[in-house]
Write an enzyme that holds these catalytic residues in place. Structure first.
Site, mmCIF file in Angstrom:
data_model
loop_
_atom_site.group_PDB
_atom_site.id
_atom_site.type_symbol
_atom_site.label_atom_id
_atom_site.label_comp_id
_atom_site.label_asym_id
_atom_site.label_seq_id
_atom_site.Cartn_x
_atom_site.Cartn_y
_atom_site.Cartn_z
ATOM 1 N N LYS A 206 0.819 -1.216 0.000
ATOM 2 C CA LYS A 206 0.000 0.000 0.000
ATOM 3 C C LYS A 206 0.853 1.268 0.000
ATOM 4 O O LYS A 206 0.357 2.343 -0.322
ATOM 5 C CB LYS A 206 -0.982 -0.026 1.161
ATOM 6 C CG LYS A 206 -2.051 -1.088 0.943
ATOM 7 C CD LYS A 206 -3.177 -0.991 1.944
ATOM 8 C CE LYS A 206 -4.270 -1.989 1.614
ATOM 9 N NZ LYS A 206 -3.882 -3.380 1.961
HETATM 10 C C1 LIG Z 1 -4.475 -4.488 1.362
HETATM 11 C C2 LIG Z 1 -3.678 -5.734 1.267
HETATM 12 C C3 LIG Z 1 -4.008 -6.775 0.356
HETATM 13 C C4 LIG Z 1 -5.224 -6.727 -0.516
HETATM 14 O O1 LIG Z 1 -5.120 -5.787 -1.558
HETATM 15 P P1 LIG Z 1 -6.424 -5.301 -2.323
HETATM 16 O O2 LIG Z 1 -5.948 -4.270 -3.268
HETATM 17 O O3 LIG Z 1 -7.357 -4.764 -1.286
HETATM 18 O O4 LIG Z 1 -7.012 -6.493 -3.017
HETATM 19 C C5 LIG Z 1 -3.179 -7.883 0.295
HETATM 20 N N1 LIG Z 1 -2.110 -8.004 1.101
HETATM 21 C C6 LIG Z 1 -1.768 -7.038 1.980
HETATM 22 C C7 LIG Z 1 -0.587 -7.260 2.850
HETATM 23 C C8 LIG Z 1 -2.522 -5.862 2.096
HETATM 24 O O5 LIG Z 1 -2.176 -4.924 2.996
#
Ligand SMILES: *Cc1c(COP(=O)(O)O)cnc(C)c1O
Length: 433
Positions: A107
């Site tokens: 993220k």
């Molecule tokens: C947010 C997140 C996901 C999922 O990603 P999306 O874009 O919501 O599908 C997967 N792994 C981790 C570690 C995350 O923080």
């Protein structure tokens, strides 16, 4: 370029509006009105281009009318001041390590890009921009890291008291400066409700510039397409079809890949890898989309029962299940299967998968074993395993090392504002200054 709402009831918006508003007025998510195709020459050179060069080309294709090159180029370079290495784990299976940013989760990429675009679009405004984000863990820290000390921006994080891991809490509450972390007496759903109420409050909106930093923002989606090109470029010369397996919750990461494919990246197939929260794999199988409440798993960042980006995927495929099925295969894995993958990959190859990456690895593995054509599987490793220390140690039966970047947080002083589960109290805090 204009951005249009997936609900088609709001007026087309310019990038600035879409980024500062987050959600369209009709409750839909913004999508680019058209998806630019990249030239053949770009794909021919891909294997020689750096991550930053690729990111600038892709970002320009969307944003060149709204953000001048002399701003966009340094912006992209600053966002991606860390590498996204592609690591071979076993024959024909690669890990795309998206966790080398400041909070060690993927993220960071989207949050850093969004924070800088928001700062650019508000630089000539006299009011501070107030960014509100509800978090169950990873999103809040990536957003805080992205906005920390960015002038003119004030960030308010709402997190549920006692429901984030100790390390996650440190990553939310130790920033200070322009970041306010509020510890809410309630659940994540309460945090989300309070955030929505604030964003919709007429009085607050009259007096302040408010926005949301949740994953619905188009400025988080676009940068999530960059690294698919980068990984593909490194594998291109092997001449085999490439599949990407994406550990999915709200499906923003996977939708970033679909954007890359729509721009011309010849991805053989995407794998929507989920934990027990399997509404999208179910949809691919049955054609029926039925969102429901989430269930708790060890890959908790994917515990989403009603994935927000499904609306964008539907818009890309005109709502036709057959189109979805041509591009995406869905698989779901239990916690037991996830733990088994973590153990096996560690024992056989000495590689540590985090619980989310383990779901994606399992997806790649299953696809390759079921596929009649030889292919290369790339799974997206979305967080550093140490972020899930407790689950990892329980699964492996041994202690795992905590990287210095995470340890740094552990030693810092927390600043958190206790908040009753009350909108009036939140409103009072947001109204100050
Ligand atoms: C947010 C997140 C996901 C999922 O990603 P999306 O874009 O919501 O599908 C997967 N792994 C981790 C570690 C995350 O923080």
């Amino acid at each position: 370029m204009h951005y249009i709402s997936t609900n088609k009831q709001a007026a087309p918006a310019l990038l600035q509006h879409a980024v500062l508003k987050g959600l369209a007025e009709d409750g839909g998510l913004y999508m680019p009105a058209s998806i630019p195709a990249l030239p053949a020459s770009f794909f021919e050179q891909l294997h020689q281009l750096s991550l930053q060069e690729i990111a600038f080309t892709v970002a320009s294709a969307f944003l060149h009318e709204d953000v001048p090159s002399h701003v966009l180029r340094p912006l992209v370079e600053e966002v991606l001041n860390f590498d996204i290495p592609l690591v071979e784990v076993e024959k024909d299976i690669y890990s795309l390590e998206l966790f080398h940013g400041p909070t060690m989760a993927f993220k960071d990429v989207g949050a850093r890009f969004m924070s800088r675009l928001m700062a650019y679009f508000t630089q000539d405004k006299s009011d501070n921009l107030k960014v509100i984000v509800a978090t169950s863990g990873d999103t809040g820290s990536a957003v805080a890291a992205g906005f920390h000390q960015v002038p003119g921006i004030q960030v308010y994080i709402l997190f549920p008291k006692g429901k984030v891991s100790p390390l996650q809490q440190k990553q939310l509450t130790t920033w200070g400066d322009n970041i306010t972390a509020m510890e809410v007496e309630g659940t994540f759903d309460d945090c989300q409700r309070l955030a929505k109420q604030a964003l919709a409050d007429n009085e607050l909106n009259r007096e302040h510039l408010l926005t949301s930093a949740n994953s619905i923002n188009i400025a988080r989606l676009i940068p999530q397409s960059f690294y698919y090109f980068y990984a593909f470029g490194q594998l291109q010369q092997q001449g085999k079809p490439v599949v990407f397996s994406v550990p999915s919750g709200n499906f923003g990461n996977l939708t970033g890949g679909l954007l890359a494919a729509a721009m011309g990246l010849p991805v053989h197939r995407f794998i929507a890898a989920t934990n027990a929260n399997d509404v999208v794999p179910k949809y691919l199988e049955t054609g029926i989309y039925s969102p429901r409440s989430s269930v708790q798993t060890i890959s908790n960042a994917m515990d989403v029962g009603s994935p927000s980006n499904f609306a964008r995927m539907k818009a890309l495929y005109n709502g036709e299940q057959e189109q979805f099925r041509q591009h995406i295969t869905g698989y779901t894995f239990t916690d037991e299967e996830t733990r088994k993958a973590i153990r096996e990959v560690y024992l056989q190859y000495g590689y540590l998968l985090d619980p989310h990456g383990a779901v994606a690895y399992s997806g790649a593995k299953r696809f390759l074993s079921e596929s009649s054509t030889p292919a290369i599987g790339v799974f997206l490793e979305t967080a550093h395993p140490a972020k899930f220390k407790e689950v990892m140690e329980e699964t492996l039966g041994e202690a795992i090392a905590i990287p210095a970047r995470l340890q740094e947080f552990a030693g810092k002083q927390e600043h958190n504002v206790p908040l009753k589960n009350s909108f009036d109290e939140l409103k009072a805090i947001l109204s100050e200054a």
